[in-house]
Design an enzyme around this catalytic site. Sequence first.
Site, mmCIF file in Angstrom:
data_model
loop_
_atom_site.group_PDB
_atom_site.id
_atom_site.type_symbol
_atom_site.label_atom_id
_atom_site.label_comp_id
_atom_site.label_asym_id
_atom_site.label_seq_id
_atom_site.Cartn_x
_atom_site.Cartn_y
_atom_site.Cartn_z
ATOM 1 N N ASN A 12 0.854 -1.177 0.000
ATOM 2 C CA ASN A 12 0.000 0.000 0.000
ATOM 3 C C ASN A 12 0.897 1.236 0.000
ATOM 4 O O ASN A 12 2.120 1.132 0.003
ATOM 5 C CB ASN A 12 -0.958 -0.012 1.200
ATOM 6 C CG ASN A 12 -0.226 -0.139 2.524
ATOM 7 O OD1 ASN A 12 0.580 0.713 2.886
ATOM 8 N ND2 ASN A 12 -0.486 -1.221 3.247
ATOM 9 N N ASP B 77 -4.411 -6.263 4.456
ATOM 10 C CA ASP B 77 -5.454 -7.192 4.898
ATOM 11 C C ASP B 77 -5.334 -8.564 4.233
ATOM 12 O O ASP B 77 -5.816 -9.555 4.771
ATOM 13 C CB ASP B 77 -6.838 -6.616 4.592
ATOM 14 C CG ASP B 77 -7.146 -5.386 5.438
ATOM 15 O OD1 ASP B 77 -6.670 -5.327 6.592
ATOM 16 O OD2 ASP B 77 -7.858 -4.486 4.948
ATOM 17 N N LYS C 21 10.215 -15.519 -11.089
ATOM 18 C CA LYS C 21 9.505 -14.361 -11.615
ATOM 19 C C LYS C 21 8.396 -14.784 -12.577
ATOM 20 O O LYS C 21 8.593 -15.645 -13.437
ATOM 21 C CB LYS C 21 10.501 -13.445 -12.334
ATOM 22 C CG LYS C 21 9.867 -12.219 -12.964
ATOM 23 C CD LYS C 21 10.907 -11.393 -13.707
ATOM 24 C CE LYS C 21 10.263 -10.229 -14.438
ATOM 25 N NZ LYS C 21 11.252 -9.430 -15.193
ATOM 26 N N PHE D 60 -5.616 2.774 14.275
ATOM 27 C CA PHE D 60 -5.780 3.732 13.179
ATOM 28 C C PHE D 60 -6.781 3.170 12.184
ATOM 29 O O PHE D 60 -6.809 1.966 11.917
ATOM 30 C CB PHE D 60 -4.451 3.983 12.476
ATOM 31 C CG PHE D 60 -3.586 5.019 13.140
ATOM 32 C CD1 PHE D 60 -3.333 6.234 12.543
ATOM 33 C CD2 PHE D 60 -3.023 4.760 14.389
ATOM 34 C CE1 PHE D 60 -2.540 7.188 13.159
ATOM 35 C CE2 PHE D 60 -2.224 5.699 15.016
ATOM 36 C CZ PHE D 60 -1.983 6.922 14.394
ATOM 37 N N LYS E 290 -14.971 -0.111 14.015
ATOM 38 C CA LYS E 290 -13.666 -0.742 14.167
ATOM 39 C C LYS E 290 -13.201 -0.670 15.610
ATOM 40 O O LYS E 290 -12.648 -1.642 16.141
ATOM 41 C CB LYS E 290 -12.653 -0.063 13.250
ATOM 42 C CG LYS E 290 -11.299 -0.747 13.192
ATOM 43 C CD LYS E 290 -10.403 -0.101 12.139
ATOM 44 C CE LYS E 290 -9.048 -0.807 12.060
ATOM 45 N NZ LYS E 290 -8.159 -0.198 11.040
ATOM 46 N N LYS F 47 -12.428 -4.133 17.621
ATOM 47 C CA LYS F 47 -11.033 -4.462 17.921
ATOM 48 C C LYS F 47 -10.690 -4.350 19.396
ATOM 49 O O LYS F 47 -9.621 -4.793 19.821
ATOM 50 C CB LYS F 47 -10.080 -3.552 17.130
ATOM 51 C CG LYS F 47 -10.392 -3.425 15.654
ATOM 52 C CD LYS F 47 -10.186 -4.709 14.892
ATOM 53 C CE LYS F 47 -10.399 -4.472 13.401
ATOM 54 N NZ LYS F 47 -10.233 -5.680 12.595
#
Length: 255
Positions: A55, A124, A134, A168, A182, A186
């Site tokens: 990300n 995730d 490759k 976060f 969340k 959590k």
Amino acid sequence: FLACGYIGSGRRADPDVIVEEMEVLITPKDLQDVRVLVTAGPTWEALDPVRHLANRSSGKMGYAVARNARRRGAHVTLISGPTALVPPRGVETLAVVNAREMEQAVVREATSSDVVVMAAAVGDFRPSDSLRHKIKRGRSDLELRLVPNPDILAKLGTLKGTRVLVGFAAETRDLVANARRKLQAKGVHVMVANDVTAEGAGFDVDTNIVTLIDRSGRVERLAKMSKDAVATAILDRVVELRGTRRDTRTLARQL
């Protein structure tokens, strides 16, 4: 090197080092000797030896939290995914690459931590298989099968202990509603939510726009500010929570 060509004592420290040590000297020590664990950066999941899923996290937010916690007197451990950042001075930095490595490091370090700030953008999902060689061009399409990565934040929420847990939530819509769900799922004490589509609040910038949400239902929307200033606001809330919880435990003992 000294002017004479030798290497040794006599060279002035770099200006950035001097400024940082001045910050340490002048910052109130409201986290003195508190053990703070911070995660930062992205995670990389290998597709093959040369490609990975990742990300856009730069790690700047987590590094700012670690740096500011150290200034406030904390013993800081930073668990970082791959970034281009220089580790903060005076902070123990542990490098990891993928989500499973981060999970192992976080669970190990969290057991002895008083505060955990999970600023890393942990992927995730990961490929079900990482190929040994490759992947070559030559096909019209390529299908990838992904499997879930461990939910590190949720796992921390189930660990025994009295640590303060900060999570976060990087969202693209329904910011407060998604962050509140969340937080409840959590088991964290404070959720730091930001809309990554907003200008000045996305990945790889020096500013952020966050909303702090805690278990009491309190929602505090902060203006756009530097990530150092956001780190200060987060740690202010941590200090507040630690004080409240300490006062509650003291009252319970007195009763």
